[in-house]
Motif scaffolding. Structure first.
Motif, short mmCIF file in Angstrom:
data_model
loop_
_atom_site.label_atom_id
_atom_site.label_comp_id
_atom_site.label_asym_id
_atom_site.label_seq_id
_atom_site.Cartn_x
_atom_site.Cartn_y
_atom_site.Cartn_z
N PHE A 42 10.47 0.41 -64.44
CA PHE A 42 10.00 0.69 -63.08
C PHE A 42 9.51 2.13 -63.01
O PHE A 42 10.29 3.06 -63.22
N VAL A 43 8.22 2.28 -62.75
CA VAL A 43 7.63 3.61 -62.76
C VAL A 43 7.19 3.97 -61.34
O VAL A 43 6.36 3.27 -60.74
N VAL A 44 7.77 5.04 -60.80
CA VAL A 44 7.40 5.48 -59.45
C VAL A 44 6.52 6.72 -59.58
O VAL A 44 6.84 7.63 -60.35
N VAL A 45 5.40 6.73 -58.85
CA VAL A 45 4.49 7.86 -59.01
C VAL A 45 4.22 8.59 -57.69
O VAL A 45 4.16 8.00 -56.63
N SER A 46 4.02 9.90 -57.81
CA SER A 46 3.52 10.73 -56.71
C SER A 46 2.00 10.68 -56.73
O SER A 46 1.40 10.12 -57.65
N ALA A 47 1.39 11.34 -55.77
CA ALA A 47 -0.07 11.53 -55.78
C ALA A 47 -0.38 12.66 -56.76
O ALA A 47 0.49 13.50 -57.02
N PRO A 48 -1.62 12.72 -57.30
CA PRO A 48 -1.93 13.84 -58.22
C PRO A 48 -1.66 15.19 -57.57
O PRO A 48 -2.03 15.43 -56.42
N GLY A 49 -0.99 16.06 -58.33
CA GLY A 49 -0.63 17.37 -57.79
C GLY A 49 -1.61 18.44 -58.24
O GLY A 49 -2.77 18.15 -58.57
N LYS A 50 -1.13 19.68 -58.30
CA LYS A 50 -2.01 20.80 -58.64
C LYS A 50 -2.22 20.88 -60.16
O LYS A 50 -1.27 20.76 -60.91
N ARG A 51 -3.46 21.15 -60.57
CA ARG A 51 -3.74 21.37 -62.00
C ARG A 51 -3.54 22.83 -62.36
O ARG A 51 -3.21 23.19 -63.47
N THR A 52 -3.81 23.69 -61.38
CA THR A 52 -3.61 25.13 -61.58
C THR A 52 -2.95 25.66 -60.31
O THR A 52 -2.89 24.95 -59.30
N ALA A 53 -2.52 26.91 -60.35
CA ALA A 53 -1.84 27.47 -59.18
C ALA A 53 -2.74 27.48 -57.95
O ALA A 53 -2.27 27.31 -56.82
N GLU A 54 -4.06 27.60 -58.17
CA GLU A 54 -5.00 27.70 -57.03
C GLU A 54 -5.41 26.31 -56.51
O GLU A 54 -6.03 26.21 -55.45
N ASP A 55 -5.14 25.30 -57.29
CA ASP A 55 -5.60 23.95 -56.96
C ASP A 55 -4.90 23.39 -55.72
O ASP A 55 -3.91 23.94 -55.26
#
Ligand code: ASP
Length: 449
Positions: A32-45
């Protein structure tokens, strides 16, 4: 049987998703894999969820949403392009995003929830499709079909107990199920999200529902640090911690894990492990109902700022029946929440979050206490930090309080308040906020290395 949850930073790019695929494929029990939405790729993202908030704001004022939808879509597209056969799912994602333009705004308390949930929902579809394309049969499942029923509290949903039986029926699913985190459905069928960071909560609910052996929560740190890394240079990671200890640390500012997420797994007695997607071989931090290793009396030291303390004393207070009750009734009349209330024979301190007070409200409150309680002394202190030393092991050991106070005395830090409940899980100190970092460091080096 394992439930495994990935946070936004673990799903921010195809490089990160490659690691996720490896982790899922390396253990057949990870069903069972629960996922978030894509987060930040860099600190400014920007996180996709924050972009969705921008979309919501544009929709509210009837501004064009074209650019912002494009920006969100590109986050998924950039990931999908790294894998073969993702056209169908990408098309579906674009449709889901475009459909947000047609959502009903008027009389819809769940308007924002439906927009926010799209980040996780699209990501679950994408991850299921990528896993399948990589030879690991996986299926997206909507929280409604899975059985996550929640209360009707927009952006603050709570799970309803009946959900667990329904989720259990998915236990023997052949394929890996990929579940979007962060939201459930009300009994009336509306999407309703948990509070921010709530994909952790979904993971815990699924783990409790399918009666998992363990709930693995993958993030971007090796585990829970014994002290804030901003205050202490390279603090130790905690290898094992009990739910009670974790609760105390989370209360006092540790935020690796969503606070409410502990509840479903705690009730179902399921251990949780916090692990690092970027370093999966590190054992991480295990949160259990019972610790096996009592060697260390203290597991961690945390702190939080922004408290005020009302102090009142009255000679022979202990003889007055209902004294504390009257003080609490005044707080209730002002709609004030208090955090702690350490007391002596003739005095009482009430600690509350300063953000609840305005100068006018404070003046009125003190006037009312002075009038109704008639204390000998009444004062309020601001700019208080609470520093908490946490460890159930302190029960089995003499001297933890002495060592803690000595550590603070060595730095000449004045203690405005000390509180140790009889459970002996933690010791709390109230100090001036300007001394907080020094206090943490001194306590850390007393109990760790
Ligand atoms: N995406 C949501 C948020 O940013 C939930 C989560 O990531 O857990 O708050």
């Amino acid at each position: 049987m394992k439930v495994i949850k990935f946070g936004g930073s673990s799903l921010a790019s195809s490089t990160q998703i490659d690691k996720v695929i490896q982790i899922v494929q390396s253990d057949a029990n990870r069903k069972f894999v629960v996922v978030s939405a894509p987060g930040k790729r860099t600190a400014e993202d920007k996180k996709v969820t924050d972009l969705l908030i921008e979309l919501y704001q544009a929709l509210l004022v009837d501004r064009s949403t074209k650019e912002i939808i494009k920006k969100i879509y590109q986050r998924y597209e950039e990931i999908a392009q790294a894998y073969p056969n993702q056209d169908t799912v990408l098309h579906e994602i674009l449709q889901d995003l475009t459909k947000l333009n047609d959502l009903k705004i008027e009389d819809n308390p769940y308007y924002l929830d439906a927009i926010l949930a799209t980040g996780e929902n699209c990501n679950a579809k994408l991850i299921a499709s990528i896993l399948s394309a990589q030879g690991t049969p996986a299926k997206y499942i909507n929280p409604k079909d899975l059985g996550i029923v929640v209360t009707s509290e927009p952006q603050n949903a709570q799970v309803i107990r009946q959900s667990y039986n329904k989720i259990y029926q998915w236990r023997d699913s052949e394929e890996i199920l990929v579940i979007p985190g962060f939201f459930g459905y009300t009994a009336e069928g509306d999407i309703c999200t948990f509070s921010r960071g709530g994909s952790d909560v979904t993971g815990a609910i699924v783990a409790a529902g399918i009666k998992a052996d363990i709930y693995e929560n993958f993030t971007d740190v090796n585990g829970i640090y014994a002290a804030h890394p901003g205050f202490v240079h390279q603090p130790e990671t905690i290898d094992e911690i009990t739910y009670r200890e974790m609760r105390e640390l989370a209360y006092a500012g540790f935020s690796v894990f969503h606070e409410e997420a502990l509840m479903p797994s705690f009730q179902a007695k399921i251990p949780v492990v916090i692990k690092n997607t970027n370093n999966p071989d590190h054992p991480g931090t295990l949160i259990t109902t019972k610790r096996t290793n009592w060697e260390k009396p203290v597991v961690g030291i945390a702190s939080d700022q922004g408290f005020s303390m009302i102090y009142l004393s009255k000679y022979l207070m202990n003889r007055e029946v209902g004294f504390t009750l009257r003080v609490l009734e005044i707080l209730r009349d002002f709609n004030l929440n208090y955090e702690h209330m350490p007391s002596g024979i003739d005095d009482l301190s009430i600690i509350l979050r300063a953000r609840q007070l305005t100068p006018e409200l404070e003046e009125e409150l003190l006037r009312k206490i002075a009038y109704e309680i008639d204390p000998d002394e009444l004062r309020i202190t601001h700019d208080l930090s609470l520093v908490v030393v946490v460890g159930e092991g302190m029960k089995h050991r003499v001297g933890s309080m002495a060592e803690s106070t000595a550590a603070l005395a060595r730095k000449n830090i004045n203690l405005e308040m000390i509180n140790q409940g009889s459970s002996e899980v933690s010791i709390m100190f109230g100090i001036h906020k300007d001394r907080e970092q020094e206090a943490i460091r001194s306590l850390y080096y007393t109990f760790f290395d």
